[in-house]
Structures are given as structure tokens and as C-alpha cells.
Scaffold this motif. Structure first.
Motif, PDB file in Angstrom:
ATOM      1  N   ILE A 129       0.854  -1.199   0.000  1.00  0.00           N
ATOM      2  CA  ILE A 129       0.000   0.000   0.000  1.00  0.00           C
ATOM      3  C   ILE A 129       0.889   1.248   0.000  1.00  0.00           C
ATOM      4  O   ILE A 129       0.608   2.209  -0.704  1.00  0.00           O
ATOM      5  N   THR A 130       2.004   1.213   0.774  1.00  0.00           N
ATOM      6  CA  THR A 130       2.855   2.399   0.947  1.00  0.00           C
ATOM      7  C   THR A 130       3.472   2.840  -0.379  1.00  0.00           C
ATOM      8  O   THR A 130       3.935   2.022  -1.175  1.00  0.00           O
ATOM      9  N   GLU A 131       3.463   4.165  -0.576  1.00  0.00           N
ATOM     10  CA  GLU A 131       4.097   4.755  -1.758  1.00  0.00           C
ATOM     11  C   GLU A 131       4.978   5.909  -1.291  1.00  0.00           C
ATOM     12  O   GLU A 131       4.801   6.400  -0.169  1.00  0.00           O
ATOM     13  N   GLY A 135       2.711   7.488   2.934  1.00  0.00           N
ATOM     14  CA  GLY A 135       3.184   6.589   3.989  1.00  0.00           C
ATOM     15  C   GLY A 135       2.136   6.518   5.078  1.00  0.00           C
ATOM     16  O   GLY A 135       1.178   5.745   4.999  1.00  0.00           O
ATOM     17  N   SER A 136       2.260   7.386   6.083  1.00  0.00           N
ATOM     18  CA  SER A 136       1.232   7.441   7.134  1.00  0.00           C
ATOM     19  C   SER A 136      -0.120   7.813   6.533  1.00  0.00           C
ATOM     20  O   SER A 136      -1.163   7.314   6.972  1.00  0.00           O
ATOM     21  N   ASP A 137      -0.090   8.673   5.530  1.00  0.00           N
ATOM     22  CA  ASP A 137      -1.324   9.090   4.846  1.00  0.00           C
ATOM     23  C   ASP A 137      -1.614   8.073   3.731  1.00  0.00           C
ATOM     24  O   ASP A 137      -1.689   8.421   2.543  1.00  0.00           O
ATOM     25  N   GLY A 367       1.978   1.279  10.701  1.00  0.00           N
ATOM     26  CA  GLY A 367       1.530   2.551  11.281  1.00  0.00           C
ATOM     27  C   GLY A 367       2.479   2.947  12.391  1.00  0.00           C
ATOM     28  O   GLY A 367       2.680   2.181  13.340  1.00  0.00           O
ATOM     29  N   THR A 368       3.061   4.136  12.283  1.00  0.00           N
ATOM     30  CA  THR A 368       4.080   4.567  13.259  1.00  0.00           C
ATOM     31  C   THR A 368       3.465   4.711  14.658  1.00  0.00           C
ATOM     32  O   THR A 368       2.238   4.737  14.809  1.00  0.00           O
ATOM     33  N   SER A 369       4.339   4.857  15.652  1.00  0.00           N
ATOM     34  CA  SER A 369       3.853   5.065  17.026  1.00  0.00           C
ATOM     35  C   SER A 369       2.948   6.298  17.085  1.00  0.00           C
ATOM     36  O   SER A 369       1.926   6.295  17.776  1.00  0.00           O
TER      37      SER A 369
HETATM   38  C1  LIG Z   1      10.714  -2.686   7.758  1.00  0.00           C
HETATM   39  C2  LIG Z   1       9.515  -2.104   7.095  1.00  0.00           C
HETATM   40  C3  LIG Z   1       8.647  -2.928   6.409  1.00  0.00           C
HETATM   41  C4  LIG Z   1       7.535  -2.394   5.760  1.00  0.00           C
HETATM   42  N1  LIG Z   1       6.720  -3.233   5.047  1.00  0.00           N
HETATM   43  C5  LIG Z   1       5.687  -2.710   4.345  1.00  0.00           C
HETATM   44  C6  LIG Z   1       4.887  -3.551   3.516  1.00  0.00           C
HETATM   45  O1  LIG Z   1       5.072  -4.777   3.459  1.00  0.00           O
HETATM   46  N2  LIG Z   1       3.900  -2.990   2.790  1.00  0.00           N
HETATM   47  C7  LIG Z   1       3.634  -1.661   2.836  1.00  0.00           C
HETATM   48  O2  LIG Z   1       2.716  -1.214   2.150  1.00  0.00           O
HETATM   49  N3  LIG Z   1       4.385  -0.826   3.612  1.00  0.00           N
HETATM   50  C8  LIG Z   1       5.403  -1.323   4.362  1.00  0.00           C
HETATM   51  N4  LIG Z   1       6.188  -0.492   5.136  1.00  0.00           N
HETATM   52  C9  LIG Z   1       5.948   0.941   5.118  1.00  0.00           C
HETATM   53  C10 LIG Z   1       5.383   1.510   6.409  1.00  0.00           C
HETATM   54  O3  LIG Z   1       4.043   1.120   6.564  1.00  0.00           O
HETATM   55  C11 LIG Z   1       5.595   3.030   6.390  1.00  0.00           C
HETATM   56  O4  LIG Z   1       6.987   3.259   6.456  1.00  0.00           O
HETATM   57  C12 LIG Z   1       4.872   3.715   7.517  1.00  0.00           C
HETATM   58  O5  LIG Z   1       3.483   3.671   7.342  1.00  0.00           O
HETATM   59  C13 LIG Z   1       5.306   5.204   7.656  1.00  0.00           C
HETATM   60  O6  LIG Z   1       5.261   5.857   6.431  1.00  0.00           O
HETATM   61  P1  LIG Z   1       6.540   6.724   5.962  1.00  0.00           P
HETATM   62  O7  LIG Z   1       7.753   5.865   6.062  1.00  0.00           O
HETATM   63  O8  LIG Z   1       6.230   7.310   4.634  1.00  0.00           O
HETATM   64  O9  LIG Z   1       6.685   7.867   7.025  1.00  0.00           O
HETATM   65  P2  LIG Z   1       5.880   9.265   7.055  1.00  0.00           P
HETATM   66  O10 LIG Z   1       4.430   9.024   6.921  1.00  0.00           O
HETATM   67  O11 LIG Z   1       6.531  10.213   6.098  1.00  0.00           O
HETATM   68  O12 LIG Z   1       6.165   9.746   8.541  1.00  0.00           O
HETATM   69  C14 LIG Z   1       7.375  10.402   8.914  1.00  0.00           C
HETATM   70  C15 LIG Z   1       7.217  10.849  10.376  1.00  0.00           C
HETATM   71  O13 LIG Z   1       6.117  11.775  10.482  1.00  0.00           O
HETATM   72  C16 LIG Z   1       5.179  11.300  11.446  1.00  0.00           C
HETATM   73  N5  LIG Z   1       3.809  11.635  11.034  1.00  0.00           N
HETATM   74  C17 LIG Z   1       3.254  11.539   9.785  1.00  0.00           C
HETATM   75  N6  LIG Z   1       1.970  11.906   9.825  1.00  0.00           N
HETATM   76  C18 LIG Z   1       1.688  12.227  11.122  1.00  0.00           C
HETATM   77  C19 LIG Z   1       0.520  12.671  11.818  1.00  0.00           C
HETATM   78  N7  LIG Z   1      -0.647  12.853  11.193  1.00  0.00           N
HETATM   79  N8  LIG Z   1       0.614  12.914  13.151  1.00  0.00           N
HETATM   80  C20 LIG Z   1       1.783  12.724  13.819  1.00  0.00           C
HETATM   81  N9  LIG Z   1       2.924  12.305  13.216  1.00  0.00           N
HETATM   82  C21 LIG Z   1       2.867  12.054  11.887  1.00  0.00           C
HETATM   83  C22 LIG Z   1       5.378   9.788  11.480  1.00  0.00           C
HETATM   84  O14 LIG Z   1       4.890   9.230  12.689  1.00  0.00           O
HETATM   85  C23 LIG Z   1       6.877   9.669  11.314  1.00  0.00           C
HETATM   86  O15 LIG Z   1       7.513   9.864  12.561  1.00  0.00           O
HETATM   87  C24 LIG Z   1       7.289  -1.001   5.826  1.00  0.00           C
HETATM   88  C25 LIG Z   1       8.156  -0.175   6.533  1.00  0.00           C
HETATM   89  C26 LIG Z   1       9.261  -0.704   7.178  1.00  0.00           C
HETATM   90  C27 LIG Z   1      10.175   0.222   7.935  1.00  0.00           C
END
Ligand SMILES: Cc1cc2nc3c(=O)[nH]c(=O)nc-3n(C[C@H](O)[C@H](O)[C@H](O)COP(=O)(O)OP(=O)(O)OC[C@H]3O[C@@H](n4cnc5c(N)ncnc54)[C@H](O)[C@@H]3O)c2cc1C
Length: 392
Positions: A129-131, A135-137, A367-369
Motif C-alpha cells: 500500500i505504501t508509496e 506513507g502514514s497518509d 503505522g508509526t507510534s
Molecule cells: C521494515 C519495514 C517494512 C515495511 N513493510 C511494508 C509492507 O510490506 N507494505 C507496505 O505497504 N508498507 C510497508 N512499510 C511501510 C510503512 O508502513 C511506512 O513506512 C509507515 O506507514 C510510515 O510511512 P513513511 O515511512 O512514509 O513515514 P511518514 O508518513 O513520512 O512519517 C514520517 C514521520 O512523520 C510522522 N507523522 C506523519 N503523519 C503524522 C501525523 N498525522 N501525526 C503525527 N505524526 C505524523 C510519522 O509518525 C513519522 O515519525 C514497511 C516499513 C518498514 C520500515
């Protein structure tokens, strides 16, 4: 309340620990971008023969029909026995984020077509799903799926896709209605080798190095409409359901790994002598070990409470989010503490350093902490996008 597993679950866990100690101990370090696909597949096949890669899938489709509590117990055993949390993580991503959506949203025909080989260890699945811009969005993704008769054409790309470099099957999310929010996404089952699907180089990650990760690209990738999972516009529901499984059962791997590292830390604190006595005699050290124990036990209770709810079909959003948050934060802190107790030896390559590296990503994936806290706050009626306040 009963805090014991039944005899079958206990027996299964003992077998899983023995299997992991035999086949998976100490494998993570060499992996990562120097992935040995042949060896990965060999171990995957063995895990399949143990019933590990399809445990939660109903028996009718080749799985073992384990509920969320038994699935978590098996994952905890896998984490305890494996030196390689990455390989266990790959199994959990395959099972909970890719197979369980097929179980819960697939048609009878889809379940019979895809699940048996994915449960036996013959085939490996990945979930995307992640692009880069989503990411979080996550719902704001850009990969498009455009319907043309009986087919959809996928265009776009995914990043951070666990198992992508070795996957035979992808469960992917694409926008069928751009800017359609929750109802704009649709999930598809896409086979590796489909023209227009390609996979990027393996990432060199800080931890979970035994779990291969890469980008996935879709360039005019044609998928038959019969490979749509659920109905058009149901992608976000498919994703939410898979995250419920992942945020509980996958994180049990960390409980097992924490227990293993805690045990060796207690052993080290009892053996290592300074100032004429074991360092565990110094209260600063023994209290640190007690804090490690406390964090593990608290996280474990939250995880099994969430698993218990999941096994009973609970729709509670708070329990899985609390479990994920508690386990991942406890894991990172336990890794830091395990290193501190070992002193200089903690920063030399070894169990504590490997564990901390494997723990770091746990605060990010599923989903991050921060996102878990947002979800919990929303469910409590607080924060942005809060639910309407209930008037009495
Ligand atoms: C080892 C690993 C395996 C993974 N496997 C998969 C997989 O199999 N399939 C898949 O689809 N994805 C996968 N992921 C992706 C993962 O789900 C995303 O990395 C995660 O959702 C965060 O997105 P991002 O990295 O773009 O960070 P971002 O969304 O850019 O976030 C960066 C920072 O901003 C914070 N932040 C963002 N928005 C908010 C908000 N609204 N409020 C407070 N803080 C916020 C975040 O908490 C984080 O600290 C994987 C990631 C890792 C590290």
C-alpha cells in the motif's frame, strides 16, 4: 480469567521454538541486500511444512485454522527461537497482511485458487500500500487502477514492500477513484511475472535484515477483474482488516525475541564480575533488568488481550493500537537496556545489537507510534478528525 495456553498450543509452540533454533538461529546478519533467494526459499518451504506460513488460514484452504491467540503464541515462539527476526517478520507479513485479506474478503473461487500454495510454503506473498508520497497518509496513494472491460490496468508504484524481491503473489492497493478517500481504493491480487510488474533492488535496512524489502512498479500492468479482492471501493476496509491482524499477531514475534534477550541479559548480569561481585548485585543494574521485565510483561498482556478480542470478532480499535504501540516501544527500550547491561560488549555485533536493530523498524511499520496514538486519541473522541461528541 485464564492466562495459560491450552495443551495443543503449548505443544505447537515447543515445536516452533525447536524448529526456529535449528533452522533460523543466527541467520539475519548475512542477509539484507546480499539476499540468497535459494536459501530463503528453502527455509520458507521448511516453515511451510511446519504449518507456520499459513497458520491462521482455515484448514479448508490449506492452513491450520489458528485463532488470533494461538497465532500470536506461534509467532512469539518463532521470535524466541529465531536469531533472525527478519525471516519471522517476512512470514508474518505474508500471513497477516496478504493471506488474511484473501481469507476475509476473497470469493470462494479466489480462496481455492490462491491460498493452498501460499500456505504450503510453495509460494510467497507481499502486501503493498505504501508509496513514496503516501506513507502514514496511506489512503492518499497515487497508483491508479483503470477498468477496461473485464480487466484493470495498474499504473504507479509501491515502496517498502516486504517480501517483494521473493514474492510470487502481491496484494496491492490502487485508486479506482482518485481523491475518493476511504471509498476510493480497491485491492487486487497480482501475480509476479505479470507483464508491467517489476521489482526494484533489495533495500539495505538497519534491521530486520533477513526480510527482503524493495519497491514494486506497475507500468500498464493488466489484471483480470476476477482478481479484485472485495468489491471496487473496498480497498481501505481490506487494509484496515489486515492491519488489525498485523498489529497484534505480527508483534508477538517481538515478545519472543524480547524474552530471549532478557534471559541472556539476566545470565550476563549474573556472570560478569566487576569490583569483586557480579554486576547484577549492583542495584542500578538489577533495577534496569527489572524494568526490562516489567515492560515485556505489560506489553505481553496488552498484546494477548488484543488477540483475545480479535479471536472473538471484537471491532475495538484501541486494543490492537495499544498492543502495537506498547510492544514496539518496549522492544526498542529493551534493546537499549540490553546493550547498556553488556557495556562494551553490547556495542560489539551480537544478540543485543541485532535485537535493537530489529526493534527500531517496529515503531514505523504497520503505522508509526505517532499514528497509533492518533488512532487511539480519535477512538477516545479526541484529536483531528475526532468523532462527534456524544451528548447525554
Ligand atoms: C521494515 C519495514 C517494512 C515495511 N513493510 C511494508 C509492507 O510490506 N507494505 C507496505 O505497504 N508498507 C510497508 N512499510 C511501510 C510503512 O508502513 C511506512 O513506512 C509507515 O506507514 C510510515 O510511512 P513513511 O515511512 O512514509 O513515514 P511518514 O508518513 O513520512 O512519517 C514520517 C514521520 O512523520 C510522522 N507523522 C506523519 N503523519 C503524522 C501525523 N498525522 N501525526 C503525527 N505524526 C505524523 C510519522 O509518525 C513519522 O515519525 C514497511 C516499513 C518498514 C520500515
Amino acid at each position: 480469567m485464564n492466562f495459560e495456553f491450552d495443551a495443543d498450543t503449548e505443544e505447537m509452540c515447543a515445536m516452533v521454538v525447536a524448529f526456529a533454533q535449528r533452522e533460523l538461529a543466527g541467520r539475519g546478519e548475512a542477509a539484507s541486500s546480499t539476499l540468497d533467494v535459494g536459501d530463503f526459499r528453502r527455509r520458507w518451504q521448511l516453515a511451510g511444512e511446519q504449518g507456520l506460513v499459513g497458520g491462521a488460514v482455515p484448514v479448508d484452504y490449506g492452513g491450520s485454522g489458528l485463532d488470533a491467540v494461538a497465532s500470536s503464541a506461534v509467532m512469539e515462539a518463532l521470535g524466541y527461537g529465531s536469531g533472525d527476526a527478519g525471516f519471522a517478520f517476512s512470514i508474518a507479513a505474508h500471513l497477516f497482511a496478504s493471506l488474511m485479506p484473501i481469507v476475509e474478503f476473497g470469493t470462494e473461487e479466489q480462496k481455492r485458487e490462491w491460498l493452498p500454495a501460499l500456505c504450503s510454503g510453495e509460494r510467497i506473498a507481499a502486501h503493498g500500500i505504501t508509496e513514496p508520497e503516501a506513507g502514514s497518509d496511506a489512503l492518499n496513494l497515487r497508483t491508479r487502477a483503470v477498468r477496461k472491460g473485464d480487466e484493470y490496468v495498474l499504473q504507479g508504484g509501491k515502496c517498502f514492500t516486504t517480501n517483494a524481491p521473493v514474492a510470487d503473489v502481491f496484494v496491492v492497493q490502487a485508486a479506482t477513484e482518485p481523491n475518493g478517500g476511504f471509498f476510493g481504493l480497491t485491492a487486487f491480487i497480482v501475480e509476479a511475472g505479470t507483464p508491467g510488474l517489476s521489482v526494484g533492488p533489495v533495500y539495505d535496512k538497519v534491521g530486520l535484515r533477513g526480510s527482503p524489502t524493495s519497491d514494486v512498479h506497475f507500468d500498464g500492468c493488466v489484471v483480470p477483474a476476477r482478481q479484485m479482492l472485495g468489491a471496487e471501493g473496498m480497498g481501505a476496509s481490506v487494509f484496515s482488516a489486515s492491519m488489525k491482524w498485523e498489529r497484534v499477531c505480527l508483534f508477538a514475534i517481538y515478545l519472543g525475541a524480547m524474552r530471549r534477550v532478557l534471559e541472556s541479559t539476566v545470565g550476563y548480569a549474573g556472570d560478569r564480575e566487576q569490583f569483586g561481585s557480579p554486576i547484577g548485585d549492583f542495584q542500578a543494574v538489577s533495577h534496569r533488568v527489572v524494568d526490562m521485565t516489567l515492560r515485556l510483561e505489560c506489553a505481553r498482556l496488552l498484546l494477548y488481550k488484543a488477540a483475545w478480542g480479535l479471536a472473538r470478532g471484537s471491532q475495538d480499535e484501541i486494543a490492537p493500537a495499544l498492543a502495537k504501540l506498547a510492544v514496539s516501544e518496549a522492544a526498542v527500550q529493551l534493546g537499549l537496556d540490553a546493550i547498556q547491561v553488556r557495556g562494551g560488549l553490547g556495542v560489539v555485533e551480537g544478540e543485543a545489537a541485532t535485537f535493537l536493530r530489529d526493534a527500531l523498524p517496529s515503531r514505523v511499520f504497520s503505522g508509526t507510534s505517532e499514528i497509533q496514538k492518533n488512532n487511539i486519541a480519535r477512538a477516545l473522541g479526541l484529536g483531528k478528525n475526532r468523532r462527534p461528541h456524544r451528548r447525554h
